[in-house]
Motif scaffolding. Structure first.
Motif, mmCIF file in Angstrom:
data_model
loop_
_atom_site.group_PDB
_atom_site.id
_atom_site.type_symbol
_atom_site.label_atom_id
_atom_site.label_comp_id
_atom_site.label_asym_id
_atom_site.label_seq_id
_atom_site.Cartn_x
_atom_site.Cartn_y
_atom_site.Cartn_z
ATOM 1 N N LEU A 1 0.832 -1.211 0.000
ATOM 2 C CA LEU A 1 0.000 0.000 0.000
ATOM 3 C C LEU A 1 0.866 1.261 0.000
ATOM 4 O O LEU A 1 0.562 2.237 -0.692
ATOM 5 N N SER A 2 1.932 1.242 0.768
ATOM 6 C CA SER A 2 2.822 2.388 0.826
ATOM 7 C C SER A 2 3.447 2.660 -0.546
ATOM 8 O O SER A 2 3.540 3.813 -0.971
ATOM 9 N N PHE A 3 3.838 1.610 -1.236
ATOM 10 C CA PHE A 3 4.444 1.761 -2.559
ATOM 11 C C PHE A 3 3.465 2.425 -3.530
ATOM 12 O O PHE A 3 3.824 3.302 -4.309
ATOM 13 N N GLY A 4 2.195 1.996 -3.471
ATOM 14 C CA GLY A 4 1.199 2.530 -4.393
ATOM 15 C C GLY A 4 0.724 3.918 -4.040
ATOM 16 O O GLY A 4 0.501 4.746 -4.918
ATOM 17 N N LEU A 5 0.589 4.200 -2.724
ATOM 18 C CA LEU A 5 -0.005 5.471 -2.295
ATOM 19 C C LEU A 5 1.028 6.553 -1.972
ATOM 20 O O LEU A 5 0.721 7.745 -2.058
ATOM 21 N N LEU A 6 2.233 6.143 -1.593
ATOM 22 C CA LEU A 6 3.239 7.121 -1.185
ATOM 23 C C LEU A 6 4.457 7.159 -2.096
ATOM 24 O O LEU A 6 5.284 8.069 -1.976
ATOM 25 N N GLY A 7 4.587 6.168 -2.977
ATOM 26 C CA GLY A 7 5.697 6.173 -3.920
ATOM 27 C C GLY A 7 6.895 5.363 -3.444
ATOM 28 O O GLY A 7 7.015 5.051 -2.255
ATOM 29 N N PRO A 8 7.810 5.027 -4.346
ATOM 30 C CA PRO A 8 8.947 4.160 -4.015
ATOM 31 C C PRO A 8 9.950 4.782 -3.058
ATOM 32 O O PRO A 8 10.550 4.082 -2.240
ATOM 33 N N GLN A 9 10.169 6.111 -3.138
ATOM 34 C CA GLN A 9 11.182 6.743 -2.290
ATOM 35 C C GLN A 9 10.821 6.642 -0.806
ATOM 36 O O GLN A 9 11.638 6.225 0.023
ATOM 37 N N ILE A 10 9.588 7.029 -0.467
ATOM 38 C CA ILE A 10 9.139 6.947 0.922
ATOM 39 C C ILE A 10 9.085 5.488 1.375
ATOM 40 O O ILE A 10 9.450 5.167 2.514
ATOM 41 N N THR A 11 8.672 4.595 0.479
ATOM 42 C CA THR A 11 8.546 3.176 0.835
ATOM 43 C C THR A 11 9.898 2.562 1.163
ATOM 44 O O THR A 11 10.013 1.766 2.110
ATOM 45 N N ILE A 12 10.931 2.905 0.421
ATOM 46 C CA ILE A 12 12.274 2.371 0.698
ATOM 47 C C ILE A 12 12.740 2.799 2.096
ATOM 48 O O ILE A 12 13.241 1.981 2.886
ATOM 49 N N ILE A 13 12.544 4.078 2.411
ATOM 50 C CA ILE A 13 12.916 4.572 3.746
ATOM 51 C C ILE A 13 12.065 3.877 4.809
ATOM 52 O O ILE A 13 12.560 3.513 5.890
ATOM 53 N N TYR A 14 10.787 3.682 4.505
ATOM 54 C CA TYR A 14 9.852 3.017 5.419
ATOM 55 C C TYR A 14 10.311 1.590 5.739
ATOM 56 O O TYR A 14 10.331 1.167 6.904
ATOM 57 N N VAL A 15 10.718 0.847 4.721
ATOM 58 C CA VAL A 15 11.156 -0.537 4.923
ATOM 59 C C VAL A 15 12.443 -0.574 5.753
ATOM 60 O O VAL A 15 12.577 -1.387 6.682
ATOM 61 N N ILE A 16 13.383 0.308 5.440
ATOM 62 C CA ILE A 16 14.638 0.358 6.205
ATOM 63 C C ILE A 16 14.353 0.706 7.668
ATOM 64 O O ILE A 16 14.883 0.078 8.593
ATOM 65 N N ALA A 17 13.488 1.712 7.876
ATOM 66 C CA ALA A 17 13.132 2.115 9.237
ATOM 67 C C ALA A 17 12.403 1.000 9.973
ATOM 68 O O ALA A 17 12.626 0.785 11.175
ATOM 69 N N GLY A 18 11.549 0.273 9.250
ATOM 70 C CA GLY A 18 10.797 -0.825 9.852
ATOM 71 C C GLY A 18 11.685 -1.943 10.354
ATOM 72 O O GLY A 18 11.279 -2.733 11.219
ATOM 73 N N PHE A 19 12.894 -2.030 9.826
ATOM 74 C CA PHE A 19 13.862 -3.023 10.293
ATOM 75 C C PHE A 19 14.789 -2.451 11.366
ATOM 76 O O PHE A 19 15.048 -3.088 12.396
ATOM 77 N N VAL A 20 15.280 -1.227 11.154
ATOM 78 C CA VAL A 20 16.274 -0.635 12.048
ATOM 79 C C VAL A 20 15.677 -0.258 13.408
ATOM 80 O O VAL A 20 16.271 -0.537 14.466
ATOM 81 N N VAL A 21 14.491 0.376 13.403
ATOM 82 C CA VAL A 21 13.900 0.862 14.656
ATOM 83 C C VAL A 21 13.621 -0.275 15.640
ATOM 84 O O VAL A 21 13.987 -0.161 16.819
ATOM 85 N N PRO A 22 12.985 -1.394 15.243
ATOM 86 C CA PRO A 22 12.789 -2.495 16.192
ATOM 87 C C PRO A 22 14.107 -3.040 16.750
ATOM 88 O O PRO A 22 14.168 -3.429 17.923
ATOM 89 N N MET A 23 15.142 -3.079 15.920
ATOM 90 C CA MET A 23 16.451 -3.545 16.400
ATOM 91 C C MET A 23 16.964 -2.625 17.506
ATOM 92 O O MET A 23 17.474 -3.095 18.538
#
Length: 358
Positions: free
Chosen positions: A107-129
């Motif tokens: 949904l993020s890729f479609g509604l917010l675009g690839p740039q925000i989604t890439i940062i989102y995925v990286i953050a989704g991994f780094v922040v929980p760590m």
């Protein structure tokens, strides 16, 4: 009259929020029951009962792959904790699961675009760590649950039981002890969330905060902490804010903090695990969301963040196909079940008050 209407609206909104989460809560009770008895405390301690980075990594990746809402993660996370997992891996799991999942990424890729989604995925991994590491460093007495001296004897008894008996015992524990504890705090959290949502509806929030001159990372982080959002449903709201002129950093800040800092989860964590866990969890999440939002603005402000209509439609179609849609009738049934657990959990306290008054 206005007050009665306001209370009525709060109750309707609270029920609506509960309907959205109750199905996942019941599913999570089942998963938690299976984890509790099928995976012995010894196995949990071998895998997650330590302060190793690998344990936090396992929990983070597992959480990223589960399309469960932020309320649904509560029973599973607490079951992991009471089955022998250390605080760090538990907090990492309870952070990654609501922040990011395959459906949210699509949904993020479609509604917010690839740039925000890439940062989102990286953050989704780094922040929980980061949350998991800090949980292990500062957890102290909440780092792990104190085990009984006769734990080894209990494990030997459990090994002799059949698979069916283990499943039944696990479900019995989950839908009695765990469900009573969680439902009590979830219902209270839902009522608070219903009040906030009624007092500050999303239409008003979008109208006043969609202005990039008004909306800052600080204000969106506060908003994210008090609003109740599910693991997927907040993405269209964020897309609307960005379309109204809000910065890309606002989107990232809300994606991180919005889904993972809801009141039912924080209240449950505070009462079942402890206040130290809540402080580590909430402050780290909010701080990381602000920092990553600031970095995102530095990287993307001034560049074009395109939201193509065709891509959006395709992403929504894909998300609908992989999303588990719970029928409305089941949602109401699950909400009723959660409410019954809440009443049962509150009865002893009510009886005590009545007895003292008498």
């Amino acid at each position: 009259m206005h007050i009665l209407n306001f209370i009525k609206d709060i109750l309707i909104t609270s029920v609506s929020i509960l309907n959205g989460a109750s199905g996942w809560l019941v599913i999570s009770f089942v998963i938690a029951g299976l984890l509790h008895n099928l995976i012995t405390p010894q196995k949990f301690q071998n895998a997650l009962g330590n302060t190793k980075i690998t344990s936090i990594l396992k929990s983070t990746v597992s959480g990223m792959l589960l399309p469960i809402c932020s309320c649904g993660v509560i029973p599973i996370g607490i079951s992991m904790y009471y089955s022998g997992a250390y605080l760090g891996p538990v907090l990492a799991f309870m952070t990654s699961t609501p922040i990011i999942n395959p459906i949210a990424v699509v949904l993020s890729f479609g509604l917010l675009g690839p740039q925000i989604t890439i940062i989102y995925v990286i953050a989704g991994f780094v922040v929980p760590m980061i949350v998991g590491i800090l949980g292990n460093i500062f957890g102290k007495n909440e780092l792990c649950v104190a085990m009984d001296d006769d734990e080894s004897l209990i494990e030997l008894e459990e090994e002799k039981r059949s698979l069916t008996q283990n499943i039944l015992d696990g479900l019995k524990w989950s839908f009695s002890e765990l469900a009573l504890t969680i439902s009590k705090y979830v219902i209270i959290g839902m009522l608070v969330a219903g009040f906030i949502t009624t007092a500050f509806p999303t239409s008003i929030i979008q109208k006043y905060l969609g202005n990039p001159g008004v909306l800052s990372l600080g204000s969106i982080s506060i908003l994210a902490c008090i609003m109740y959002v599910c693991a997927v449903g907040h993405i269209p709201f964020i897309a609307a804010l960005v379309a109204s002129g809000a910065s890309p950093g606002v989107a990232i800040t809300f994606l991180i903090a919005g889904a993972a800092t809801n009141l039912p989860e924080l209240i449950s964590m505070y009462n079942v695990i402890g206040k130290r866990a809540v402080i580590i969890y909430s402050t780290t999440l909010t701080s990381c969301a602000l920092i990553i939002g600031y970095i995102t603005n530095k990287l993307l402000v001034g560049s074009s963040v395109n939201m193509d209509i065709e891509t959006s439609k395709a992403s929504i179609d894909i998300a609908n196909k992989i999303m588990i849609n719970i029928p409305d009738s089941m949602k109401y049934l699950c909400s009723f079940i959660i409410f019954v657990f809440f009443i049962k959990a509150m009865l002893p306290s009510v009886r005590k008050v009545v007895k003292n008054e008498a």
